[in-house]
Design a protein around this motif. Structure first.
Motif, PDB file in Angstrom:
ATOM      1  N   VAL A 198       0.826  -1.202   0.000  1.00  0.00           N
ATOM      2  CA  VAL A 198       0.000   0.000   0.000  1.00  0.00           C
ATOM      3  C   VAL A 198       0.858   1.248   0.000  1.00  0.00           C
ATOM      4  O   VAL A 198       0.596   2.215  -0.718  1.00  0.00           O
ATOM      5  N   ALA A 199       1.935   1.243   0.807  1.00  0.00           N
ATOM      6  CA  ALA A 199       2.795   2.419   0.916  1.00  0.00           C
ATOM      7  C   ALA A 199       3.445   2.758  -0.416  1.00  0.00           C
ATOM      8  O   ALA A 199       3.652   3.921  -0.742  1.00  0.00           O
ATOM      9  N   GLU A 200       3.767   1.749  -1.208  1.00  0.00           N
ATOM     10  CA  GLU A 200       4.437   1.979  -2.475  1.00  0.00           C
ATOM     11  C   GLU A 200       3.457   2.237  -3.615  1.00  0.00           C
ATOM     12  O   GLU A 200       3.857   2.440  -4.753  1.00  0.00           O
ATOM     13  N   GLY A 201       2.167   2.217  -3.327  1.00  0.00           N
ATOM     14  CA  GLY A 201       1.181   2.511  -4.350  1.00  0.00           C
ATOM     15  C   GLY A 201       0.987   1.401  -5.356  1.00  0.00           C
ATOM     16  O   GLY A 201       0.448   1.628  -6.446  1.00  0.00           O
ATOM     17  N   ARG A 202       1.402   0.193  -5.023  1.00  0.00           N
ATOM     18  CA  ARG A 202       1.235  -0.917  -5.953  1.00  0.00           C
ATOM     19  C   ARG A 202      -0.167  -1.509  -5.829  1.00  0.00           C
ATOM     20  O   ARG A 202      -0.862  -1.311  -4.842  1.00  0.00           O
ATOM     21  N   VAL A 203      -0.533  -2.255  -6.848  1.00  0.00           N
ATOM     22  CA  VAL A 203      -1.868  -2.867  -6.873  1.00  0.00           C
ATOM     23  C   VAL A 203      -1.944  -3.986  -5.837  1.00  0.00           C
ATOM     24  O   VAL A 203      -1.030  -4.809  -5.716  1.00  0.00           O
ATOM     25  N   ILE A 204      -3.042  -4.023  -5.088  1.00  0.00           N
ATOM     26  CA  ILE A 204      -3.278  -5.076  -4.100  1.00  0.00           C
ATOM     27  C   ILE A 204      -3.762  -6.320  -4.836  1.00  0.00           C
ATOM     28  O   ILE A 204      -4.794  -6.294  -5.514  1.00  0.00           O
ATOM     29  N   ARG A 205      -3.020  -7.387  -4.703  1.00  0.00           N
ATOM     30  CA  ARG A 205      -3.376  -8.648  -5.372  1.00  0.00           C
ATOM     31  C   ARG A 205      -4.267  -9.478  -4.449  1.00  0.00           C
ATOM     32  O   ARG A 205      -3.865  -9.844  -3.342  1.00  0.00           O
ATOM     33  N   VAL A 206      -5.459  -9.794  -4.929  1.00  0.00           N
ATOM     34  CA  VAL A 206      -6.465 -10.503  -4.140  1.00  0.00           C
ATOM     35  C   VAL A 206      -6.677 -11.905  -4.699  1.00  0.00           C
ATOM     36  O   VAL A 206      -6.757 -12.099  -5.914  1.00  0.00           O
ATOM     37  N   GLY A 207      -6.763 -12.874  -3.803  1.00  0.00           N
ATOM     38  CA  GLY A 207      -7.187 -14.220  -4.162  1.00  0.00           C
ATOM     39  C   GLY A 207      -8.540 -14.502  -3.532  1.00  0.00           C
ATOM     40  O   GLY A 207      -8.876 -13.914  -2.506  1.00  0.00           O
ATOM     41  N   GLY A 235     -19.135 -12.081  -8.991  1.00  0.00           N
ATOM     42  CA  GLY A 235     -19.553 -10.837  -8.342  1.00  0.00           C
ATOM     43  C   GLY A 235     -18.367  -9.996  -7.908  1.00  0.00           C
ATOM     44  O   GLY A 235     -18.346  -8.776  -8.108  1.00  0.00           O
ATOM     45  N   ILE A 236     -17.348 -10.631  -7.323  1.00  0.00           N
ATOM     46  CA  ILE A 236     -16.157  -9.897  -6.894  1.00  0.00           C
ATOM     47  C   ILE A 236     -15.391  -9.370  -8.100  1.00  0.00           C
ATOM     48  O   ILE A 236     -14.845  -8.256  -8.077  1.00  0.00           O
ATOM     49  N   GLU A 237     -15.344 -10.147  -9.172  1.00  0.00           N
ATOM     50  CA  GLU A 237     -14.700  -9.663 -10.399  1.00  0.00           C
ATOM     51  C   GLU A 237     -15.356  -8.362 -10.866  1.00  0.00           C
ATOM     52  O   GLU A 237     -14.665  -7.403 -11.251  1.00  0.00           O
ATOM     53  N   ARG A 238     -16.670  -8.327 -10.820  1.00  0.00           N
ATOM     54  CA  ARG A 238     -17.392  -7.131 -11.260  1.00  0.00           C
ATOM     55  C   ARG A 238     -17.127  -5.962 -10.324  1.00  0.00           C
ATOM     56  O   ARG A 238     -16.940  -4.818 -10.770  1.00  0.00           O
ATOM     57  N   VAL A 239     -17.096  -6.238  -9.008  1.00  0.00           N
ATOM     58  CA  VAL A 239     -16.855  -5.179  -8.031  1.00  0.00           C
ATOM     59  C   VAL A 239     -15.464  -4.574  -8.203  1.00  0.00           C
ATOM     60  O   VAL A 239     -15.281  -3.350  -8.135  1.00  0.00           O
ATOM     61  N   LEU A 240     -14.463  -5.411  -8.433  1.00  0.00           N
ATOM     62  CA  LEU A 240     -13.077  -4.941  -8.456  1.00  0.00           C
ATOM     63  C   LEU A 240     -12.616  -4.460  -9.826  1.00  0.00           C
ATOM     64  O   LEU A 240     -11.590  -3.774  -9.926  1.00  0.00           O
ATOM     65  N   ASP A 241     -13.340  -4.806 -10.866  1.00  0.00           N
ATOM     66  CA  ASP A 241     -12.897  -4.462 -12.214  1.00  0.00           C
ATOM     67  C   ASP A 241     -12.626  -2.965 -12.404  1.00  0.00           C
ATOM     68  O   ASP A 241     -11.610  -2.594 -13.021  1.00  0.00           O
ATOM     69  N   GLU A 296     -22.451  -3.781   0.653  1.00  0.00           N
ATOM     70  CA  GLU A 296     -22.273  -2.825  -0.425  1.00  0.00           C
ATOM     71  C   GLU A 296     -20.875  -2.961  -1.026  1.00  0.00           C
ATOM     72  O   GLU A 296     -19.931  -3.361  -0.346  1.00  0.00           O
ATOM     73  N   GLU A 297     -20.748  -2.597  -2.286  1.00  0.00           N
ATOM     74  CA  GLU A 297     -19.458  -2.702  -2.959  1.00  0.00           C
ATOM     75  C   GLU A 297     -18.375  -1.908  -2.245  1.00  0.00           C
ATOM     76  O   GLU A 297     -17.228  -2.349  -2.129  1.00  0.00           O
TER      77      GLU A 297
END
Length: 235
Positions: A10-19, A30-36, A117-118
């Motif tokens: 987070v500090a470096e501004g990189r993308v958070i990788r979620v599994g 549903g999560i794909e749609r929320v995070l897209d 909620e999203e």
């Protein structure tokens, strides 16, 4: 070389990788749609088991369904994810407070309902990536709502004894599986019963032991004998 933590991400501004770990595709879609549309979060992989999602490492946060068809418990799944350095957020319908407590004791950072909620889902992922607790009313209710479910700390050996014996094995068979005598198993069972009695959760019968093992995540919740319709099996 220093290990990169979620805080670094987070500090470096990189993308958070979620599994995401779920037996069914619809919550994943549903999560794909929320995070897209979210620039700083990406759904990197999904699977129906912990081992499957860990194959997509490196990951920063995992959304974990509580009840999986492989028979694993929330406690062992959170422990495995924590050992891999991944923050865990339980993603559930919230119908099993005992399982939520089990996940909390193992180190899950919080819970998000599948009806949330999203913005709540997104905020929870960002908080977990920073190593912060995901504070929701559902999480607080699961942890604090039932004083009779005080935590009982069992050693790894006592955990094995409880899981085997509560599953229906005899003292002799438990002893054979663990390489100890039946008398030793009975001594272990006395210790287990005493620990639960001290916590105000008596275990007078074998059925009581089974209930406590399920409540604390040493055994999985028994599967309902229903048709495999998506609506009545979704947790």
């Amino acid at each position: 070389m220093r290990t990169v933590t979620a805080n670094d991400v987070v500090a470096e501004g990189r993308v958070i990788r979620v599994g995401m770990i779920d037996d069914h595709r619809s919550p994943i879609w549903g999560i794909e749609r929320v995070l897209d549309p979210v620039d700083d979060i990406s759904l990197a992989c999904s699977a129906s088991t912990v081992a499957g999602v860990l194959a997509g490492m490196p990951l920063d946060v995992v959304l974990l369904d509580l009840r999986l068809d492989d028979g694993t418990t929330p406690r062992e799944n959170v422990n495995t994810l924590s050992a891999a350095g991944v923050a865990t957020v339980v993603y559930t319908s919230g119908e099993h407070p005992a399982l939520l407590r089990s996940a909390a004791r193992a180190g899950a950072l919080g819970v998000v309902l599948k009806s949330a909620e999203e913005s709540v889902i997104i905020d929870a992922i960002r908080a977990a990536a920073k190593g912060r607790a995901v504070l929701t009313t559902e999480w607080a209710a699961a942890i604090d709502g039932d004083p009779e479910l005080a935590a009982v700390d069992l050693s790894p050996q006592l955990q094995k004894v409880l899981a085997l014996y509560a599953s229906g094995e005899t003292s002799s068979r438990v002893g054979a599986a663990l390489g100890v005598s039946a008398e030793t198993v009975n001594e272990y069972l006395k210790r287990i019963r005493q620990k639960y009695a001290d916590a105000g959760r008596p275990t007078r019968t074998k059925v009581d032991l089974f209930k406590r093992a399920v409540e604390d995540g040493w055994l999985p919740v028994p599967q309902r004998h229903r048709s495999r319709g998506a609506s009545d099996r979704r947790q």
